[in-house]
Scaffold this active site. Structure first.
Site, PDB file in Angstrom:
ATOM      1  N   ASN A  62      27.527  22.900  50.995  1.00  9.59           N
ATOM      2  CA  ASN A  62      26.976  22.697  49.643  1.00  9.59           C
ATOM      3  C   ASN A  62      25.842  23.599  49.240  1.00  9.59           C
ATOM      4  O   ASN A  62      25.254  24.539  50.024  1.00  9.59           O
ATOM      5  CB  ASN A  62      26.110  21.430  49.851  1.00  9.59           C
ATOM      6  CG  ASN A  62      27.121  20.086  50.548  1.00  9.59           C
ATOM      7  OD1 ASN A  62      27.659  19.759  49.717  1.00  9.59           O
ATOM      8  ND2 ASN A  62      26.746  19.933  51.773  1.00  9.59           N
ATOM      9  N   HIS A  79      -0.470  28.801  46.627  1.00 12.04           N
ATOM     10  CA  HIS A  79      -0.065  27.823  45.731  1.00 12.04           C
ATOM     11  C   HIS A  79      -1.189  27.333  44.933  1.00 12.04           C
ATOM     12  O   HIS A  79      -0.994  27.003  43.653  1.00 12.04           O
ATOM     13  CB  HIS A  79       0.321  26.478  46.648  1.00 12.04           C
ATOM     14  CG  HIS A  79       0.506  25.353  45.913  1.00 12.04           C
ATOM     15  ND1 HIS A  79       1.350  24.968  44.827  1.00 12.04           N
ATOM     16  CD2 HIS A  79      -0.106  23.928  46.059  1.00 12.04           C
ATOM     17  CE1 HIS A  79       1.399  23.926  44.434  1.00 12.04           C
ATOM     18  NE2 HIS A  79       0.533  23.116  44.981  1.00 12.04           N
TER      19      HIS A  79
END
Length: 251
Positions: A62, A79
């Site tokens: 996948n 972040h």
């Protein structure tokens, strides 16, 4: 090598148990939803390439589509704006990905008040009973929120989720030798933290101090108050602000 041999033997015999603290990744894994005009992360999506068929007769695989901050994930210092000159997730030293951990349990208080904020007094009271927070280790904040993990609406709870008080976030960043904070909620900050001063104090102070965040942990109830060792395995995404990761505890 005898020390590692002893550890391997203890794991094989079950005298050292491995506890998975990771939430499964799937389409309904809760994600943080920011209001307009802010951008939002993608939910997790699995896109089939082939499954033993004409597209690939002997194999199944996948593609995945998701954000860095989906499910159980690590926040790297870069972040947040306060840590923008610090490490991205690929630069986190491996020695920091295996570290001691302690668990502070506030489930009863959070059950009574979903907006409960961990205070400095809460942490010092815990230290009086269990000893100091571990140098170079994790503080894991147990709230019972992982029980909501398969219900995105209950997990979001209308924005009412527990977190850390502003002064406590600063104090943990500046006055305690931990490398990071782990929580069961969607982020290290409380649901109401957008209204705090400064907003999102865990992100502001901890990431700004070069420390880390771990979110959407599960099974903290199976860990002792102290004595566990955490193994955190993010993807080494170059320039990444964070990564979904597998988090294991040795107890």
């Amino acid at each position: 090598m005898s020390l590692l041999s002893d550890l391997a033997g203890a794991i094989a015999s079950g005298s050292v148990e491995i506890v998975d603290l990771t939430a499964p990744l799937h389409a309904k894994t809760p994600i943080l939803a920011l209001p307009e005009p802010f951008g939002n992360t993608w939910p997790f999506e699995l896109v089939e390439i082939s499954r033993y068929d004409a597209r690939g007769p002997a194999w199944y695989w996948n593609n995945i589509r998701t954000g860095e901050h989906t499910g159980t994930h690590l926040d790297a210092p870069v972040h947040w704006v306060t840590g923008q000159r610090s490490e991205d997730v690929s630069q986190v030293p491996p020695r920091k990905l295996v570290a001691p951990a302690v668990v502070l349990d506030a489930t009863e208080r959070v059950a009574a008040d979903p907006d409960h904020l961990l205070s400095i007094d809460d942490v010092t009271a815990w230290e009086s009973e269990h000893g100091p927070l571990p140098e170079g280790g994790w503080l894991l904040y147990r709230t019972g929120w992982d029980s909501r993990g398969e219900d995105p609406d209950a997990f979001a709870n209308g924005g009412r989720t527990p977190g850390i008080a502003v002064d406590c976030a600063r104090w943990l960043a500046e006055e305690r030798p931990i490398i990071g904070l782990g929580v069961e909620t969607v982020g290290t900050d409380a649901g109401a933290a957008h209204s705090f001063d400064p907003p999102f104090p865990c992100h502001t102070h901890l990431l700004g101090a070069g420390k880390y965040g771990l979110t959407q942990l599960r099974n903290l109830a199976r860990l002792p108050a102290r004595g566990a060792v955490l193994v955190v395995a993010p993807l080494p995404i170059v320039h990444g602000s964070g990564s979904p990761c597998r988090v294991l505890a040795l107890i």
